[in-house]
Write a protein that holds these residues in place. Structure first.
Motif, PDB file in Angstrom:
ATOM      1  N   ASP A  91       0.839  -1.195   0.000  1.00  0.00           N
ATOM      2  CA  ASP A  91       0.000   0.000   0.000  1.00  0.00           C
ATOM      3  C   ASP A  91       0.877   1.250   0.000  1.00  0.00           C
ATOM      4  O   ASP A  91       1.554   1.554   0.980  1.00  0.00           O
ATOM      5  CB  ASP A  91      -0.885  -0.046   1.253  1.00  0.00           C
ATOM      6  CG  ASP A  91      -1.861   1.112   1.278  1.00  0.00           C
ATOM      7  OD1 ASP A  91      -1.758   2.006   0.415  1.00  0.00           O
ATOM      8  OD2 ASP A  91      -2.720   1.107   2.177  1.00  0.00           O
ATOM      9  N   SER A  92       0.845   1.975  -1.110  1.00  0.00           N
ATOM     10  CA  SER A  92       1.728   3.138  -1.236  1.00  0.00           C
ATOM     11  C   SER A  92       1.374   4.232  -0.224  1.00  0.00           C
ATOM     12  O   SER A  92       2.161   5.149  -0.001  1.00  0.00           O
ATOM     13  CB  SER A  92       1.678   3.689  -2.654  1.00  0.00           C
ATOM     14  OG  SER A  92       0.381   4.170  -2.920  1.00  0.00           O
ATOM     15  N   ALA A  93       0.204   4.132   0.396  1.00  0.00           N
ATOM     16  CA  ALA A  93      -0.156   5.122   1.427  1.00  0.00           C
ATOM     17  C   ALA A  93       0.854   5.099   2.570  1.00  0.00           C
ATOM     18  O   ALA A  93       1.115   6.126   3.200  1.00  0.00           O
ATOM     19  CB  ALA A  93      -1.560   4.837   1.963  1.00  0.00           C
ATOM     20  N   HIS A  94       1.451   3.938   2.849  1.00  0.00           N
ATOM     21  CA  HIS A  94       2.430   3.872   3.936  1.00  0.00           C
ATOM     22  C   HIS A  94       3.709   4.648   3.586  1.00  0.00           C
ATOM     23  O   HIS A  94       4.346   5.217   4.456  1.00  0.00           O
ATOM     24  CB  HIS A  94       2.788   2.424   4.264  1.00  0.00           C
ATOM     25  CG  HIS A  94       1.615   1.619   4.725  1.00  0.00           C
ATOM     26  ND1 HIS A  94       0.718   2.077   5.661  1.00  0.00           N
ATOM     27  CD2 HIS A  94       1.180   0.381   4.381  1.00  0.00           C
ATOM     28  CE1 HIS A  94      -0.211   1.161   5.875  1.00  0.00           C
ATOM     29  NE2 HIS A  94       0.045   0.121   5.104  1.00  0.00           N
ATOM     30  N   VAL A  95       4.075   4.643   2.306  1.00  0.00           N
ATOM     31  CA  VAL A  95       5.238   5.433   1.881  1.00  0.00           C
ATOM     32  C   VAL A  95       4.967   6.904   2.182  1.00  0.00           C
ATOM     33  O   VAL A  95       5.812   7.617   2.729  1.00  0.00           O
ATOM     34  CB  VAL A  95       5.523   5.257   0.363  1.00  0.00           C
ATOM     35  CG1 VAL A  95       6.679   6.151  -0.074  1.00  0.00           C
ATOM     36  CG2 VAL A  95       5.820   3.803   0.035  1.00  0.00           C
ATOM     37  N   VAL A  96       3.750   7.334   1.853  1.00  0.00           N
ATOM     38  CA  VAL A  96       3.382   8.732   2.088  1.00  0.00           C
ATOM     39  C   VAL A  96       3.381   9.039   3.587  1.00  0.00           C
ATOM     40  O   VAL A  96       3.848  10.096   4.010  1.00  0.00           O
ATOM     41  CB  VAL A  96       2.014   9.040   1.445  1.00  0.00           C
ATOM     42  CG1 VAL A  96       1.564  10.457   1.786  1.00  0.00           C
ATOM     43  CG2 VAL A  96       2.095   8.840  -0.066  1.00  0.00           C
ATOM     44  N   THR A  97       2.888   8.113   4.397  1.00  0.00           N
ATOM     45  CA  THR A  97       2.891   8.332   5.854  1.00  0.00           C
ATOM     46  C   THR A  97       4.312   8.588   6.362  1.00  0.00           C
ATOM     47  O   THR A  97       4.549   9.509   7.148  1.00  0.00           O
ATOM     48  CB  THR A  97       2.311   7.092   6.572  1.00  0.00           C
ATOM     49  OG1 THR A  97       0.990   6.876   6.073  1.00  0.00           O
ATOM     50  CG2 THR A  97       2.266   7.298   8.082  1.00  0.00           C
ATOM     51  N   VAL A  98       5.251   7.772   5.916  1.00  0.00           N
ATOM     52  CA  VAL A  98       6.634   7.943   6.369  1.00  0.00           C
ATOM     53  C   VAL A  98       7.196   9.258   5.842  1.00  0.00           C
ATOM     54  O   VAL A  98       7.857  10.007   6.575  1.00  0.00           O
ATOM     55  CB  VAL A  98       7.509   6.747   5.935  1.00  0.00           C
ATOM     56  CG1 VAL A  98       8.968   6.973   6.332  1.00  0.00           C
ATOM     57  CG2 VAL A  98       6.987   5.449   6.542  1.00  0.00           C
ATOM     58  N   GLN A  99       6.920   9.585   4.589  1.00  0.00           N
ATOM     59  CA  GLN A  99       7.465  10.831   4.035  1.00  0.00           C
ATOM     60  C   GLN A  99       6.816  12.052   4.673  1.00  0.00           C
ATOM     61  O   GLN A  99       7.488  13.065   4.906  1.00  0.00           O
ATOM     62  CB  GLN A  99       7.341  10.828   2.513  1.00  0.00           C
ATOM     63  CG  GLN A  99       8.297   9.770   1.943  1.00  0.00           C
ATOM     64  CD  GLN A  99       8.366   9.733   0.449  1.00  0.00           C
ATOM     65  OE1 GLN A  99       7.363   9.953  -0.227  1.00  0.00           O
ATOM     66  NE2 GLN A  99       9.542   9.409  -0.077  1.00  0.00           N
ATOM     67  N   ASP A 100       5.521  11.961   4.983  1.00  0.00           N
ATOM     68  CA  ASP A 100       4.878  13.056   5.730  1.00  0.00           C
ATOM     69  C   ASP A 100       5.640  13.312   7.031  1.00  0.00           C
ATOM     70  O   ASP A 100       5.902  14.458   7.403  1.00  0.00           O
ATOM     71  CB  ASP A 100       3.425  12.698   6.086  1.00  0.00           C
ATOM     72  CG  ASP A 100       2.483  12.828   4.895  1.00  0.00           C
ATOM     73  OD1 ASP A 100       2.905  13.360   3.849  1.00  0.00           O
ATOM     74  OD2 ASP A 100       1.321  12.384   5.007  1.00  0.00           O
ATOM     75  N   ALA A 101       5.979  12.233   7.736  1.00  0.00           N
ATOM     76  CA  ALA A 101       6.673  12.391   9.018  1.00  0.00           C
ATOM     77  C   ALA A 101       8.071  12.986   8.803  1.00  0.00           C
ATOM     78  O   ALA A 101       8.511  13.855   9.559  1.00  0.00           O
ATOM     79  CB  ALA A 101       6.770  11.042   9.734  1.00  0.00           C
ATOM     80  N   ILE A 102       8.754  12.547   7.758  1.00  0.00           N
ATOM     81  CA  ILE A 102      10.085  13.094   7.455  1.00  0.00           C
ATOM     82  C   ILE A 102       9.984  14.597   7.189  1.00  0.00           C
ATOM     83  O   ILE A 102      10.797  15.394   7.676  1.00  0.00           O
ATOM     84  CB  ILE A 102      10.703  12.357   6.241  1.00  0.00           C
ATOM     85  CG1 ILE A 102      11.076  10.926   6.631  1.00  0.00           C
ATOM     86  CG2 ILE A 102      11.922  13.108   5.695  1.00  0.00           C
ATOM     87  CD1 ILE A 102      11.549  10.054   5.473  1.00  0.00           C
ATOM     88  N   ASN A 103       8.947  14.982   6.451  1.00  0.00           N
ATOM     89  CA  ASN A 103       8.757  16.401   6.146  1.00  0.00           C
ATOM     90  C   ASN A 103       8.328  17.193   7.387  1.00  0.00           C
ATOM     91  O   ASN A 103       8.922  18.220   7.715  1.00  0.00           O
ATOM     92  CB  ASN A 103       7.703  16.546   5.045  1.00  0.00           C
ATOM     93  CG  ASN A 103       7.447  17.997   4.697  1.00  0.00           C
ATOM     94  OD1 ASN A 103       8.384  18.758   4.436  1.00  0.00           O
ATOM     95  ND2 ASN A 103       6.190  18.406   4.731  1.00  0.00           N
ATOM     96  N   THR A 104       7.324  16.691   8.090  1.00  0.00           N
ATOM     97  CA  THR A 104       6.813  17.406   9.265  1.00  0.00           C
ATOM     98  C   THR A 104       7.914  17.656  10.289  1.00  0.00           C
ATOM     99  O   THR A 104       7.991  18.730  10.879  1.00  0.00           O
ATOM    100  CB  THR A 104       5.704  16.563   9.941  1.00  0.00           C
ATOM    101  OG1 THR A 104       4.691  16.319   8.961  1.00  0.00           O
ATOM    102  CG2 THR A 104       5.108  17.295  11.136  1.00  0.00           C
ATOM    103  N   HIS A 105       8.757  16.657  10.506  1.00  0.00           N
ATOM    104  CA  HIS A 105       9.756  16.784  11.558  1.00  0.00           C
ATOM    105  C   HIS A 105      11.094  17.323  11.051  1.00  0.00           C
ATOM    106  O   HIS A 105      12.086  17.335  11.780  1.00  0.00           O
ATOM    107  CB  HIS A 105       9.941  15.448  12.274  1.00  0.00           C
ATOM    108  CG  HIS A 105       8.672  14.966  12.901  1.00  0.00           C
ATOM    109  ND1 HIS A 105       8.045  15.665  13.907  1.00  0.00           N
ATOM    110  CD2 HIS A 105       7.871  13.907  12.633  1.00  0.00           C
ATOM    111  CE1 HIS A 105       6.923  15.035  14.242  1.00  0.00           C
ATOM    112  NE2 HIS A 105       6.799  13.960  13.483  1.00  0.00           N
ATOM    113  N   GLY A 106      11.128  17.738   9.793  1.00  0.00           N
ATOM    114  CA  GLY A 106      12.341  18.380   9.279  1.00  0.00           C
ATOM    115  C   GLY A 106      13.567  17.478   9.303  1.00  0.00           C
ATOM    116  O   GLY A 106      14.683  17.923   9.571  1.00  0.00           O
TER     117      GLY A 106
END
Ligand SMILES: NC(=O)c1ccc[n+]([C@@H]2O[C@H](COP(=O)([O-])OP(=O)(O)OC[C@H]3O[C@@H](n4cnc5c(N)ncnc54)[C@H](O)[C@@H]3O)[C@@H](O)[C@H]2O)c1
Ligand SMILES: NC(=O)c1ccc[n+]([C@@H]2O[C@H](COP(=O)([O-])OP(=O)(O)OC[C@H]3O[C@@H](n4cnc5c(N)ncnc54)[C@H](O)[C@@H]3O)[C@@H](O)[C@H]2O)c1
Ligand SMILES: [Zn+2]
Ligand SMILES: [Zn+2]
Lengths: 398, 398
Positions: A91-106
């Motif tokens: 599920d590619s949504a999990h890739v987005v979840t991890v990248q969201d966290a990488i972006n949010t937390h700088g």
């Protein structure tokens, strides 16, 4: 204005430690803090954990938080718990979840993403981390036999796409791999045993003494002896790492892929069973098949062949699956095993390259497989699996 | 069971030719077929083209088809035309379009994706190709000055995400780069001139004789002399390639990025103008700023500084932009230029590393910038830009 050419050569060197330890997040264990805080700077750390691991180790999330607080590591958020197992990669949504966290937390190229879990979630988080900012640092904490001795020590990541396994991915060496043997104690029997196929594989390709070790300790391994597993994991990882370091083609630019020994049939079987078969279980069958083929072809002597098949049986790993016989060869059926051989050829780019054994500890590349001999090999393995013991070959090897 | 460490070292070598040619798809030009059909095997070829290029070269799509048919290249589909320019990188749907085509047409790791266009679409298609099957072969046919002399000869790709430039991407060297100078004839003046900033940049860092060439040919270059441009592109690409090959850190694992000379302010200005400023235009301003700073600080002597600013003016490139003064330094404003300096530091992972000039042809890394001197540099450039000529520095350099 003339035609000119510049021949560019780019050489890149990657270095990473693979640590073997126990109780990684126990406060007095320095391995984790050394991995994410080289020097004294307070780099950011984002941790992602496999939900199968948190279920088996309920205190893990708080252990990680406690460890980071004690050692003043800059944990940017509570560990993110994501589904483990092949679902992670589907599920590619999990890739987005991890990248969201990488972006949010700088998280930047000098910060760390840490992934704790099986090979599937490590592949998923590795892909997300490798593409964010063209690659943030990844620390892998593999928690299964297969990931500790094979998938997580290497240089690849991936997720599935278009219904195809590992369709999306990159080559991206990690910043560090931290193998904590204690995690292995909570594995399912199937995951404990399945990962040993990769140990059998590298032993067969590179180290007859290691093969003998696996034979001697097959009963102990099957009975979940951690000391025996510890050596099996260490030596397998070591041989795997040496191969990557010395093969001359770590990013697989050419067609030769010796570590894919036994894997052409394994990949097909995994797909045919819709991943009900674990990777390691399928690899056991694939190795048994290609070893039997090599024997029937007169390449591998009877005694060596018998030892290989016997070892899988002693480890409690099957050497055959009903779909192997059922789906062997139907030119009309794109799901047939022979079609899998063609797919493997296509994937390699035209030239089929398969490793076969000349002896235990020694492989050799070949560029074709005889379909009739393959069929005989499958029948022989069916008979052996059903009888539960190795029977002599029906026709003597040349 | 003890703690053990294996130190892994992985060395990867990438080789690719950068070809300088003209009329790539003219039937008698062998460069393209050599690039996609090394040896005799009929590898698959998927071509993606920038719509800005097809508008300026209406026969391009049929030329490609005719060329491939004549030379029996396995073109899997008519060339796919996608939007060029920064729009390409803004919309992740385009990544999916390219990957859909890679999947549909069975492009594998030994097949070719070819991209014809500016730096933006090359970055986009490069990203899609680098992640499909962990990387299919990419042939880049850059059609702008900037992409021929800089972006497309290197090892990076990317698309924008989270409103941030180049947030997603990988390091992935191409299989080949084919620079066809004829494409440059149809560029906008802004794209023709802007790309020269990168030539000025590498000349300033590495080659004083090349800087003198650019000075001597500034009028010809501004008047769109193709022979002068041909040399400027070739020498810039060559210096760029040498840097990547010899810097010791082609995948930017460390903090030192000498080719980012002048880029910290440029990146910020591009974003502040919402990419109304072209990359090269912003780089001209960024280089003028850091050169003026180096001069005011007493590092770069007056005559060298004047030559640099004068060259940009002679090339018709601005050395100042209103937003540079307006957004210089407001600690409350995350959009300020000084904030950009902090962002650059963060991106590098803690330690700011900026290249300043000691002389034309020689840079030096520094780890801090004095905000008061930066402000004086901006005021001076504002005055010069408004007067249209280089004025003496207000206070003599130490
Ligand atoms: N990147 C590579 O080079 C490479 C190589 C081989 C395989 N792989 C990939 O690895 C994946 C298989 O990995 P795997 O065999 O580790 O299985 P897995 O990651 O699918 O995990 C199997 C199950 O075990 C659970 N689990 C993990 N650790 C546990 C623990 N310590 N205790 C209890 N449960 C635990 C998981 O939640 C999951 O449900 C496949 O997706 C395969 O494609 C990658
Ligand atoms: N990967 C890297 O290392 C790297 C380095 C620097 C810049 N870049 C990227 O490159 C991009 C800028 O590239 P660019 O300057 O080539 O501009 P561009 O790709 O944005 O193209 C500018 C415009 O010119 C058009 N065009 C392209 N070729 C043409 C031709 N021959 N004739 C007429 N029109 C043509 C395009 O359609 C577009 O509208 C940015 O996205 C930047 O981030 C990448
Ligand atoms: Zn495997
Ligand atoms: Zn640039």
């Amino acid at each position: 204005m003339m035609a000119r050419t510049i021949q560019q050569v780019v050489e890149v060197t990657f270095r990473y430690p693979v640590e073997f330890t126990e109780h990684l997040f126990q406060l007095d264990n320095p391995v984790f803090r050394h991995a994410v805080a080289p020097g004294s700077s307070a780099k950011k750390v984002l941790v992602v954990v496999d939900d199968g691991v948190t279920k088996a180790h309920p205190s893990l999330v708080s252990d990680v938080q406690h460890y980071c607080a004690t050692h003043q590591l800059n944990l940017v958020a509570p560990p993110l718990v994501l589904p483990g197992g092949e679902r992670a990669k589907q599920d590619s949504a999990h890739v987005v979840t991890v990248q969201d966290a990488i972006n949010t937390h700088g998280i930047d190229r000098h910060s760390y993403v840490v992934v704790v879990g099986g090979g599937a979630i490590i592949d998923l988080v590795g892909y997300a981390a490798a593409t964010a900012h063209r690659g943030v640092r990844l620390v892998r904490v593999p928690t299964t036999v297969l990931s500790q001795n094979d998938s997580a020590v290497g240089v690849k990541n991936s997720v599935n796409a278009y219904g195809k396994k590992n369709w999306l991915g990159t080559f991206a060496p990690p910043a560090a791999v931290l193998n904590d043997r204690h995690f292995l104690t909570t594995l399912d029997d199937r995951d404990w045993l399945g990962g040993l196929s990769e140990a059998v594989k590298v032993a067969l390709l590179k180290d007859a003494a290691f093969f003998a070790f696996l034979e001697e300790h097959a009963t102990a391994l099957r009975a979940r002896d951690l000391a025996a597993m510890d050596h099996a994991v260490y030596r397998c990882a070591e041989l795997h790492l040496q191969h990557i370091a010395t093969s001359g083609d770590p990013f697989e630019q050419g067609s030769s892929r010796p570590l894919d020994f036994g894997h052409w049939a394994a990949h097909k079987l995994e797909a045919l069973t819709r991943y009900e078969l674990r990777h390691g279980e399928a690899v056991a069958i694939g190795i048994a098949l290609d070893s039997t083929y090599a024997h029937l072809e007169g390449r591998l002597r009877e005694e060596a062949w018998q030892r290989i098949v016997q070892l899988f049986l002693n480890l409690g790993l099957s050497v055959w699956h009903p779909l192997l016989s059922e789906k062997l060869d139907n030119p009309q059926d794109p799901g047939s095993l022979i079609a899998g051989l063609n797919e493997f050829r296509e994937h390699l780019g035209g030239q089929l390259t398969i490793t076969l054994l000349d002896d235990i500890g020694r492989g050799q590349e070949v560029h074709e497989m005889d379909h009739a001999v393959l069929k005989r090999a499958v029948s022989l393995l069916e008979r052996i699996q059903k009888q539960g013991e190795v029977c002599p070959t029906p026709t003597p090897a040349r």
